[in-house]
Enzyme design. Structure first.
Site, PDB file in Angstrom:
ATOM      1  N   SER A  43       0.862  -1.186   0.000  1.00  0.00           N
ATOM      2  CA  SER A  43       0.000   0.000   0.000  1.00  0.00           C
ATOM      3  C   SER A  43       0.896   1.232   0.000  1.00  0.00           C
ATOM      4  O   SER A  43       0.993   1.949   0.983  1.00  0.00           O
ATOM      5  CB  SER A  43      -0.924  -0.011   1.221  1.00  0.00           C
ATOM      6  OG  SER A  43      -0.172   0.036   2.411  1.00  0.00           O
ATOM      7  N   HIS A 156      -3.325  -5.980   2.868  1.00  0.00           N
ATOM      8  CA  HIS A 156      -2.371  -6.964   3.384  1.00  0.00           C
ATOM      9  C   HIS A 156      -2.975  -8.343   3.619  1.00  0.00           C
ATOM     10  O   HIS A 156      -2.300  -9.248   4.101  1.00  0.00           O
ATOM     11  CB  HIS A 156      -1.759  -6.473   4.694  1.00  0.00           C
ATOM     12  CG  HIS A 156      -0.854  -5.284   4.507  1.00  0.00           C
ATOM     13  ND1 HIS A 156      -0.308  -4.586   5.539  1.00  0.00           N
ATOM     14  CD2 HIS A 156      -0.405  -4.686   3.373  1.00  0.00           C
ATOM     15  CE1 HIS A 156       0.441  -3.604   5.071  1.00  0.00           C
ATOM     16  NE2 HIS A 156       0.397  -3.632   3.755  1.00  0.00           N
ATOM     17  N   GLU A 165      -4.362  -2.592   9.481  1.00  0.00           N
ATOM     18  CA  GLU A 165      -3.581  -3.178  10.583  1.00  0.00           C
ATOM     19  C   GLU A 165      -4.216  -2.894  11.931  1.00  0.00           C
ATOM     20  O   GLU A 165      -4.602  -1.755  12.210  1.00  0.00           O
ATOM     21  CB  GLU A 165      -2.166  -2.573  10.609  1.00  0.00           C
ATOM     22  CG  GLU A 165      -1.354  -2.882   9.385  1.00  0.00           C
ATOM     23  CD  GLU A 165      -0.018  -2.152   9.402  1.00  0.00           C
ATOM     24  OE1 GLU A 165       0.552  -1.952  10.487  1.00  0.00           O
ATOM     25  OE2 GLU A 165       0.430  -1.763   8.319  1.00  0.00           O
ATOM     26  N   GLU A 205       1.907  -9.200   7.184  1.00  0.00           N
ATOM     27  CA  GLU A 205       2.755  -8.789   8.302  1.00  0.00           C
ATOM     28  C   GLU A 205       2.632  -9.750   9.478  1.00  0.00           C
ATOM     29  O   GLU A 205       3.017  -9.434  10.601  1.00  0.00           O
ATOM     30  CB  GLU A 205       2.428  -7.353   8.685  1.00  0.00           C
ATOM     31  CG  GLU A 205       2.701  -6.431   7.495  1.00  0.00           C
ATOM     32  CD  GLU A 205       2.463  -4.955   7.766  1.00  0.00           C
ATOM     33  OE1 GLU A 205       1.802  -4.629   8.755  1.00  0.00           O
ATOM     34  OE2 GLU A 205       2.944  -4.150   6.959  1.00  0.00           O
ATOM     35  N   ASP A 241      -3.801   1.014  11.800  1.00  0.00           N
ATOM     36  CA  ASP A 241      -3.370   1.676  10.558  1.00  0.00           C
ATOM     37  C   ASP A 241      -4.529   1.536   9.584  1.00  0.00           C
ATOM     38  O   ASP A 241      -4.798   0.443   9.071  1.00  0.00           O
ATOM     39  CB  ASP A 241      -2.100   1.025   9.989  1.00  0.00           C
ATOM     40  CG  ASP A 241      -1.646   1.728   8.701  1.00  0.00           C
ATOM     41  OD1 ASP A 241      -2.282   2.742   8.319  1.00  0.00           O
ATOM     42  OD2 ASP A 241      -0.668   1.270   8.083  1.00  0.00           O
ATOM     43  N   GLU A 286      -3.227   5.594  12.287  1.00  0.00           N
ATOM     44  CA  GLU A 286      -2.297   5.902  11.195  1.00  0.00           C
ATOM     45  C   GLU A 286      -3.090   6.090   9.904  1.00  0.00           C
ATOM     46  O   GLU A 286      -4.008   5.308   9.623  1.00  0.00           O
ATOM     47  CB  GLU A 286      -1.306   4.748  11.069  1.00  0.00           C
ATOM     48  CG  GLU A 286      -0.268   4.935   9.974  1.00  0.00           C
ATOM     49  CD  GLU A 286       0.687   3.730   9.945  1.00  0.00           C
ATOM     50  OE1 GLU A 286       0.933   3.130  11.004  1.00  0.00           O
ATOM     51  OE2 GLU A 286       1.155   3.402   8.847  1.00  0.00           O
ATOM     52  N   ASP A 313       1.694   8.362   7.461  1.00  0.00           N
ATOM     53  CA  ASP A 313       2.557   7.414   6.736  1.00  0.00           C
ATOM     54  C   ASP A 313       2.550   7.847   5.265  1.00  0.00           C
ATOM     55  O   ASP A 313       3.466   8.549   4.812  1.00  0.00           O
ATOM     56  CB  ASP A 313       2.028   5.986   6.943  1.00  0.00           C
ATOM     57  CG  ASP A 313       2.697   4.960   6.034  1.00  0.00           C
ATOM     58  OD1 ASP A 313       3.720   5.273   5.417  1.00  0.00           O
ATOM     59  OD2 ASP A 313       2.180   3.824   5.916  1.00  0.00           O
ATOM     60  N   LYS A 338       9.821   5.122   7.168  1.00  0.00           N
ATOM     61  CA  LYS A 338      10.199   3.942   6.389  1.00  0.00           C
ATOM     62  C   LYS A 338      11.352   4.369   5.480  1.00  0.00           C
ATOM     63  O   LYS A 338      11.142   5.129   4.527  1.00  0.00           O
ATOM     64  CB  LYS A 338       9.019   3.497   5.518  1.00  0.00           C
ATOM     65  CG  LYS A 338       7.802   3.003   6.291  1.00  0.00           C
ATOM     66  CD  LYS A 338       6.605   2.919   5.349  1.00  0.00           C
ATOM     67  CE  LYS A 338       5.470   2.090   5.906  1.00  0.00           C
ATOM     68  NZ  LYS A 338       4.246   2.206   5.084  1.00  0.00           N
ATOM     69  N   HIS A 366       8.668  -1.155   9.322  1.00  0.00           N
ATOM     70  CA  HIS A 366       8.921  -2.119   8.256  1.00  0.00           C
ATOM     71  C   HIS A 366       7.988  -1.824   7.067  1.00  0.00           C
ATOM     72  O   HIS A 366       7.203  -0.869   7.102  1.00  0.00           O
ATOM     73  CB  HIS A 366       8.635  -3.537   8.790  1.00  0.00           C
ATOM     74  CG  HIS A 366       7.178  -3.741   9.132  1.00  0.00           C
ATOM     75  ND1 HIS A 366       6.603  -4.977   9.266  1.00  0.00           N
ATOM     76  CD2 HIS A 366       6.174  -2.846   9.361  1.00  0.00           C
ATOM     77  CE1 HIS A 366       5.333  -4.849   9.562  1.00  0.00           C
ATOM     78  NE2 HIS A 366       5.033  -3.571   9.633  1.00  0.00           N
ATOM     79  N   LYS A 389       7.171  -0.324  14.515  1.00  0.00           N
ATOM     80  CA  LYS A 389       6.071  -1.105  13.955  1.00  0.00           C
ATOM     81  C   LYS A 389       6.714  -2.145  13.052  1.00  0.00           C
ATOM     82  O   LYS A 389       7.263  -1.806  12.006  1.00  0.00           O
ATOM     83  CB  LYS A 389       5.199  -0.142  13.133  1.00  0.00           C
ATOM     84  CG  LYS A 389       3.856  -0.692  12.774  1.00  0.00           C
ATOM     85  CD  LYS A 389       3.010   0.357  12.058  1.00  0.00           C
ATOM     86  CE  LYS A 389       3.064   0.138  10.565  1.00  0.00           C
ATOM     87  NZ  LYS A 389       1.877   0.630   9.848  1.00  0.00           N
TER      88      LYS A 389
HETATM   89  P1  PGA Z   1       3.026  -1.139   3.199  1.00  0.00           P
HETATM   90  O1  PGA Z   1       2.235  -1.186   4.573  1.00  0.00           O
HETATM   91  O2  PGA Z   1       4.408  -1.544   3.455  1.00  0.00           O
HETATM   92  O3  PGA Z   1       2.255  -2.087   2.327  1.00  0.00           O
HETATM   93  O4  PGA Z   1       2.937   0.291   2.707  1.00  0.00           O
HETATM   94  C1  PGA Z   1       2.731  -0.712   5.772  1.00  0.00           C
HETATM   95  C2  PGA Z   1       1.976   0.491   6.227  1.00  0.00           C
HETATM   96  O5  PGA Z   1       1.066   0.985   5.540  1.00  0.00           O
HETATM   97  O6  PGA Z   1       2.284   1.013   7.283  1.00  0.00           O
HETATM   98 ZN    ZN Z   2       0.637   2.688   6.996  1.00  0.00          ZN
END
Ligand code: PGA
Ligand code: ZN
Length: 413
Positions: A43, A156, A165, A205, A241, A286, A313, A338, A366, A389
């Site tokens: 995503s 996911h 999440e 995840e 999230d 998030e 994010d 990230k 991650h 996370k």
């Molecule tokens: P992604 O998901 O690595 O698929 O972007 C993680 C997140 O959205 O925090």
């Molecule tokens: Zn996210």
């Protein structure tokens, strides 16, 4: 000099979803080595640095990264050979000078990040130091609180849950290993409870991916798991999230929840979150709103920002320019970091400093497509950011980061 870069080699390896990913090895004159892998998201935010994929449909369904690997071998290596590996800012500046685009479209952020991290690891190895100590010095001392993902939905998981999440967050200031043990007990208790539900396995995840009546039921089951494991919802809070950029249609400004086939406005979503936060022990949301919905972000921050962690994010994509916009607009109060969203270690550390100076909380994170690389654990400790996370205590790609933190905890004793 012993710490000069002698050799760099790129590799096309695989991530936790079986997709190709970029790795890099850096060797110094004294034979010290650093090796790092880039992760990959499902995503992804629209404003992330560019992930270079071959789009050659005869290999890996178009997802090959041989061009990014070639960029390491043919462009980055010749430019960096002979450079001082311990001058990370200079190393990253040289890498960036090879690509005139802001989003690293030419080299690929998957190529630049792997080299950038491998350089730091080679430097740490040159000094015979653990990576967190090399990055943070004697001031690295805070083990992060795990935001542990235990239930997956959205992009996911192939279930009927729209929120991406569901995480548990310990509130007690106890040793990291104690928090890990308790979170893991809750994860297994939830697994036991879900045996009575329609469940096929875990998501990207490592969180369970059941089909449930609605998304709120997921939160209720997690609260039950916390209590059944012998803890209280004062000791363990819930973080979500939402990943709502996945739902957003910028053309009409509506949010379309794909699995429930629901259409909502930003105001309705904010009401939904307010309602959830009254009913359940939620402390962090998030991407509750989309990456381009700045006015709605301002609104939610005004309404809920004093009692809830609101994490950008996709909104910030680990980018100082986007974070500057957020700070001046009053959008969000925390940033998810990230490293592959921005593509070098120096830029990652810069955005963390910017957030910390402006009282935004920082969470190292991650990606859904991960590897055995554990660098984010070291960065979290090096920067004392306080939160990480990195998925469920399931799937080695996730557990590797937790295990690294357990080892760092031991080193810090
Ligand atoms: P992604 O998901 O690595 O698929 O972007 C993680 C997140 O959205 O925090
Ligand atoms: Zn996210």
């Amino acid at each position: 000099m012993k710490k000069l870069i002698k050799e760099i080699k790129g590799y096309e390896l695989l991530d936790s979803r079986g997709n190709p990913t970029v790795a890099a090895k850096v060797v110094l004159n004294d034979q010290s080595e650093g090796f790092a892998l880039s992760p990959s998201g499902a995503s992804t935010g629209a404003y992330e640095a560019h992930e270079l994929r071959d789009k050659d449909m005869t290999r890996f369904g178009g997802k090959g990264v041989s061009e990014a690997v070639q960029n390491i071998n043919d462009k980055i290596y010749p430019a960096l050979v002979g450079s001082d590996c311990t001058n990370q800012a200079k190393v990253d500046e040289i890498i960036n000078s090879l690509d005139p685009t802001e989003s690293k479209k030419v080299l690929g952020a998957n190529a630049t990040l792997a080299v950038s991290l491998a350089c730091a690891k080679a430097a740490a190895s040159h000094y015979k130091m653990p990576l967190f100590r090399y990055l943070g010095g004697v001031n690295s001392c805070v083990l992060p609180r795990p935001m542990m993902n235990i239930l997956n939905g959205g992009a996911h998981a192939k279930n009927n849950i729209d929120i991406q999440e569901f995480m548990i967050v310990p509130t007690a200031t106890i040793p990291f290993s104690e928090n890990m043990r308790k979170c893991t007990e809750i994860y297994h208790t939830l697994g036991e409870i879900l045996k009575n539900y329609d469940i096929t396995g875990v998501g990207d995840e490592g969180g369970f991916a059941p089909n449930l009546k609605d998304d709120q039921t997921a939160i209720e089951l997690i609260c039950t798991a916390i209590e059944k494991a012998g803890y209280t919802t004062d000791e363990f809070k819930i973080a979500l999230d939402i990943a709502s950029s996945e739902w957003y249609n910028p053309n009409d400004g509506f949010y379309y929840l794909p699995k429930r086939q629901k259409k909502m406005t930003a105001s309705e979503l904010i009401e939904f979150y307010e309602d959830l936060s009254k009913k359940y022990p939620i402390i962090s949301l998030e991407d509750p709103l989309a990456e381009d919905d700045w006015s709605a972000w301002q609104k939610i921050t005004e309404k809920m920002g004093n009692k809830m962690q609101l994490v950008g994010d996709d909104l910030f994509v680990t980018n100082t320019t986007r974070l500057t916009m957020g700070i001046s607009d009053g959008a969000a109060n925390a940033i998810l970091v990230k490293p592959n969203q921005i593509g070098t270690l120096s830029e990652t550390l810069t955005v963390i400093r910017q957030a910390q100076r402006n009282s935004y909380s920082v969470i190292l994170s991650h990606r859904s497509g991960e590897t055995e690389d554990t660098t984010i654990a070291d960065i979290a400790v090096a920067t004392n950011c306080g939160q990480i996370k990195t998925g469920a205590p399931s799937r080695t790609d996730r557990v590797a980061k937790y295990n690294r933190l357990l080892m760092i905890e031991d080193l810090l004793k």
